[in-house]
Design an enzyme around this catalytic site. Structure first.
Site, PDB file in Angstrom:
ATOM      1  N   CYS A 114       0.830  -1.190   0.000  1.00  0.00           N
ATOM      2  CA  CYS A 114       0.000   0.000   0.000  1.00  0.00           C
ATOM      3  C   CYS A 114       0.876   1.256   0.000  1.00  0.00           C
ATOM      4  O   CYS A 114       2.000   1.243   0.502  1.00  0.00           O
ATOM      5  CB  CYS A 114      -0.944   0.100   1.200  1.00  0.00           C
ATOM      6  SG  CYS A 114      -2.000  -1.337   1.387  1.00  0.00           S
TER       7      CYS A 114
ATOM      8  N   ARG B 107       3.037   0.371  -5.375  1.00  0.00           N
ATOM      9  CA  ARG B 107       2.954  -0.276  -4.069  1.00  0.00           C
ATOM     10  C   ARG B 107       1.660  -1.067  -3.882  1.00  0.00           C
ATOM     11  O   ARG B 107       1.488  -1.758  -2.880  1.00  0.00           O
ATOM     12  CB  ARG B 107       3.055   0.771  -2.960  1.00  0.00           C
ATOM     13  CG  ARG B 107       4.317   1.596  -3.012  1.00  0.00           C
ATOM     14  CD  ARG B 107       4.342   2.607  -1.903  1.00  0.00           C
ATOM     15  NE  ARG B 107       4.463   1.974  -0.610  1.00  0.00           N
ATOM     16  CZ  ARG B 107       5.611   1.633  -0.040  1.00  0.00           C
ATOM     17  NH1 ARG B 107       6.734   1.890  -0.653  1.00  0.00           N
ATOM     18  NH2 ARG B 107       5.634   1.060   1.127  1.00  0.00           N
TER      19      ARG B 107
ATOM     20  N   LYS C  78      10.861 -13.078 -14.526  1.00  0.00           N
ATOM     21  CA  LYS C  78      10.375 -11.889 -15.247  1.00  0.00           C
ATOM     22  C   LYS C  78       9.285 -12.295 -16.220  1.00  0.00           C
ATOM     23  O   LYS C  78       8.256 -11.656 -16.340  1.00  0.00           O
ATOM     24  CB  LYS C  78      11.553 -11.253 -15.992  1.00  0.00           C
ATOM     25  CG  LYS C  78      11.525  -9.783 -16.089  1.00  0.00           C
ATOM     26  CD  LYS C  78      12.112  -9.053 -14.925  1.00  0.00           C
ATOM     27  CE  LYS C  78      11.690  -9.538 -13.566  1.00  0.00           C
ATOM     28  NZ  LYS C  78      12.389  -8.991 -12.462  1.00  0.00           N
TER      29      LYS C  78
ATOM     30  N   GLU D 111       5.999 -13.360 -14.504  1.00  0.00           N
ATOM     31  CA  GLU D 111       5.419 -12.251 -13.733  1.00  0.00           C
ATOM     32  C   GLU D 111       4.628 -11.298 -14.623  1.00  0.00           C
ATOM     33  O   GLU D 111       3.555 -10.838 -14.238  1.00  0.00           O
ATOM     34  CB  GLU D 111       6.589 -11.515 -13.064  1.00  0.00           C
ATOM     35  CG  GLU D 111       6.234 -10.287 -12.279  1.00  0.00           C
ATOM     36  CD  GLU D 111       7.494  -9.617 -11.696  1.00  0.00           C
ATOM     37  OE1 GLU D 111       8.604  -9.859 -12.210  1.00  0.00           O
ATOM     38  OE2 GLU D 111       7.345  -8.854 -10.733  1.00  0.00           O
TER      39      GLU D 111
ATOM     40  N   HIS E 184      16.912 -34.211 -15.017  1.00  0.00           N
ATOM     41  CA  HIS E 184      16.503 -34.894 -13.781  1.00  0.00           C
ATOM     42  C   HIS E 184      15.015 -34.703 -13.484  1.00  0.00           C
ATOM     43  O   HIS E 184      14.591 -34.815 -12.341  1.00  0.00           O
ATOM     44  CB  HIS E 184      17.356 -34.400 -12.603  1.00  0.00           C
ATOM     45  CG  HIS E 184      18.806 -34.748 -12.754  1.00  0.00           C
ATOM     46  ND1 HIS E 184      19.276 -36.027 -12.695  1.00  0.00           N
ATOM     47  CD2 HIS E 184      19.894 -33.967 -13.026  1.00  0.00           C
ATOM     48  CE1 HIS E 184      20.590 -36.046 -12.894  1.00  0.00           C
ATOM     49  NE2 HIS E 184      20.977 -34.793 -13.103  1.00  0.00           N
TER      50      HIS E 184
HETATM   51  O1  M6R Z   1      12.459  -4.677  -2.730  1.00  0.00           O
HETATM   52  P1  M6R Z   1      13.039  -6.059  -2.782  1.00  0.00           P
HETATM   53  O2  M6R Z   1      14.223  -6.133  -3.689  1.00  0.00           O
HETATM   54  O3  M6R Z   1      13.340  -6.627  -1.443  1.00  0.00           O
HETATM   55  O4  M6R Z   1      11.896  -6.949  -3.423  1.00  0.00           O
HETATM   56  C1  M6R Z   1      12.006  -8.337  -3.474  1.00  0.00           C
HETATM   57  C2  M6R Z   1      11.012  -8.936  -4.441  1.00  0.00           C
HETATM   58  O5  M6R Z   1       9.707  -8.700  -4.012  1.00  0.00           O
HETATM   59  C3  M6R Z   1      11.193  -8.350  -5.842  1.00  0.00           C
HETATM   60  O6  M6R Z   1      12.511  -8.513  -6.284  1.00  0.00           O
HETATM   61  C4  M6R Z   1      10.250  -9.035  -6.857  1.00  0.00           C
HETATM   62  O7  M6R Z   1      10.566 -10.387  -6.984  1.00  0.00           O
HETATM   63  C5  M6R Z   1      10.372  -8.314  -8.195  1.00  0.00           C
HETATM   64  N1  M6R Z   1       9.463  -7.206  -8.227  1.00  0.00           N
HETATM   65  C6  M6R Z   1      10.152  -9.198  -9.364  1.00  0.00           C
HETATM   66  O8  M6R Z   1      10.350  -8.513 -10.564  1.00  0.00           O
END
Ligand code: M6R
Length: 602
Positions: A2, A27, A481, A484, A500
């Protein structure tokens, strides 16, 4: 998760709140709302959906010189209009926005209901305005009521509140980020700086336990007892342009294309006379380190794998642990352990918790982060910034390459400091090649065939990514990536693992992207051939004259460079393939479903 924002000053607040929320949408984006105060009652406007939906639901811009806003990533209760923030007390006099999780909301809600408070949502947040209202009735003082309310809460919060008839914004933080922005004629509070960067770059990073009261002409910060606190002001060196999309259709594409610049910033001033020069971590910083534990999530975990691989090559005992698994999966920890938190945002709850546990067990901590003043940077014993600039797209791109480079530089510092380590013999060549990395990325961006490849493969059933050593972390990152932002099935493997089990899934409808780094590529080639024998089209991501190109049907070219940097060039090609595939599939690239950039819940 958020994003929250508050603004108070002279003139209407609504437009600033709405544009600030747009910059905070990374966010969370499943509902949004604002509340403004105009002397004749607190007016709340909120709905499920994105900030754009909120804007179109407003018949006219509400008037009022102070207000609060929120963009939500649901934790308690689905993304409905009723669950959107701001939330109010029964009479609608107190409005609150909140980022965090209130652990004791069930019991508080029951107590408040027993006293006659009426609730309208499923959220944990709604107890907060009711509590403030309850304590206002008792004390007749809103500031005292906010203070008592936050003392009653268990969990994490950054909150901002406005109260009918009062020329003030009240705020508090514990465990969730909150930044105060100081302009000549107005004050802001937000979860992150881009929310108000168009207005000011003067900020105060608030600390846990801080209570803030803003009125149109002044601001006050106190502790929970009401003792005034003197917090230092910082100037943010991000350009407001960095927070916008510029000429690009998506933030992700802008951020992929920004990598020559972000990498130059990461490297700048950190190589001197053939050696690494880290201002934050001078020679000798790690003399007492015996082992290193990386903790991270998602893309940052893949960058940590990259770093761990380099540290192991330097003879330093290293472990990489997914932060969410730290309690059950980490090895022994003592005063000789350096726990390295790799986190772009510096606010990922799983990562912060892992560091707290490691330090409680005796480890020393280092944060590798992009965000100055973030919780990770403030809580860790040391911090090193990756200097990638603001990243707004939920899919991490430029921060991965800047993290990997920062970790490679850190490896050199550790290899020089740790008594048992052996610094790389070809250190000078490697650092010379690093200076060329931004140009090499530029070349990839100018010459890439990723878009036509995405067009040719976009109807595939599944996508596999393989690599060895450093290439393994790039393969995992490529797959993350891809899934996602395209919502298609994609998996990354250590090349040798394919046979494997995963090979059972390989058909002529499953392209296999083989990542070459110039080290350990023999395994990648052998396993690519095995997949090809089962019908899989092979995409080599490699330099032009690399043996993998003899096997592959398609080739994504990367410039020749040192093996330590080659994987990062391959990763840029894979970022572009994911981007173009998602674009062809018309996915909401910057805001993939169910995700948010900063994951501040465990
Ligand atoms: O802010 P952070 O690097 O700690 O975030 C960790 C993950 O939530 C973040 O790398 C997430 O996997 C990416 N947004 C993926 O692209």
């Amino acid at each position: 998760m958020c994003g929250i924002i508050a603004r108070i000053g002279h003139g209407d607040a609504a437009e600033t709140l709405l544009s600030g929320l747009e910059n905070l949408e990374y966010r969370g984006y499943d509902s949004a709302g604002i509340a403004v105060q105009n002397g004749s009652g607190v007016k709340v406007h909120k709905c499920s959906g994105e900030v754009d939906d909120l804007k179109s639901s407003l018949e006219s811009q509400p008037h009022g010189n102070m207000g609060i806003g929120h963009t939500r990533w649901s934790t308690h209760g689905p993304p409905t209009d009723a669950n959107a923030h701001p939330h109010t007390d029964t009479a609608g006099d107190v409005a609150v926005v909140h980022n965090g999780v209130i652990d004791n909301y069930d019991e508080l809600r029951a107590e408040l209901q027993a006293k006659g408070h009426e609730f309208e949502s499923d959220t944990d947040t709604e107890v907060i305005p009711h509590l403030i209202d309850e304590y206002r009735t008792e004390t007749g003082d809103s500031e005292e009521a906010v203070r008592r309310a936050v003392e009653t809460l268990e969990g994490s919060y950054a909150i901002a509140a406005i109260v009918d008839g009062e020329e003030a914004v009240y705020a508090a933080r514990k465990g969730s980020p909150l930044v105060l922005g100081l302009d000549d004629e107005e004050w802001f509070l937000a979860s992150d700086v881009p929310a108000f960067l168009d207005h000011t770059d003067e900020v105060i990073y608030l600390e846990d336990g801080d209570i803030v009261v803003l009125d149109p002409d002044s601001y006050r910060i106190t502790d929970l007892e009401g003792t005034p606190l003197d917090r230092s002001t910082d100037t943010v060196d991000w350009d407001p342009e960095d927070a916008g999309k510029g000429e690009y259709d998506h933030y992700m594409l802008k951020e992929i294309n920004n990598q020559p610049t972000s990498l130059s910033n990461t490297i700048e001033g950190r190589i001197d006379d053939g050696d690494v020069a880290l201002e934050e971590l001078p020679a000798g910083t790690f003399e007492d380190v015996e082992t290193v534990q990386f903790v991270a999530c998602g893309t940052s975990y893949h960058a940590a794998m990259y770093g761990a691989n380099l540290l192991r090559s330097a003879g330093i005992s290293t472990e990489v642990v997914r932060a969410s698994e730290y309690t059950s999966m980490s090895g022994p920890v003592d005063e000789g352990t350096l726990v390295v938190a790799v986190t772009q945002s510096g606010e990922t709850a799983d990562t912060l918790e892992a560091v707290r546990e490691a330090t409680a067990r005796g480890a020393r901590s280092l944060a590798v982060t992009n965000v100055v003043g973030s919780t990770a940077a403030r809580e860790a014993d040391d911090a090193i910034y990756i200097r990638a600039g603001p990243e707004v797209g939920v899919a991490a791109t430029k921060t991965f390459s800047s993290q990997a480079v920062t970790l490679a530089l850190l490896t050199q510092r550790l290899a020089a400091d740790v008594p048992t380590a052996t610094p790389a013999e070809d250190r000078e060549t490697m650092l010379e090649e690093l200076k060329e990395l931004p140009e090499h990325v530029e070349r990839v961006l100018e010459t890439t065939d990723a878009e036509s490849l995405a067009r040719d493969t976009v109807d595939s059933k599944s996508y596999f990514f393989i690599g060895n050593g450093l290439g393994h972390s790039v393969a995992l990152e490529g797959a993350l990536k891809f899934k996602e932002i395209t919502y298609e099935h994609a998996e990354g493997f250590a090349a040798g693992e394919l046979k494997h089990g995963p090979l059972a899934l390989v058909t002529d409808e499953t392209p296999v992207f083989a990542v070459a780094t110039g080290s350990g590529d023999g395994k990648t080639k052998t396993n690519a051939i095995e997949a090809q024998t089962r019908g899989a089209p092979i995409v080599a991501v490699s330099p032009d004259d690399h043996p993998l190109t003899d096997v592959a049907e398609v080739h994504l070219s990367i410039p020749d460079t040192h093996p330590v940097w080659a994987g990062l060039l391959a990763n840029v090609q894979l970022q572009l393939v994911s981007y173009h595939a998602a674009d062809l599939l018309e996915r909401p690239i910057d805001k993939p479903r169910n995700l948010a950039k900063s994951v501040t819940v465990e």
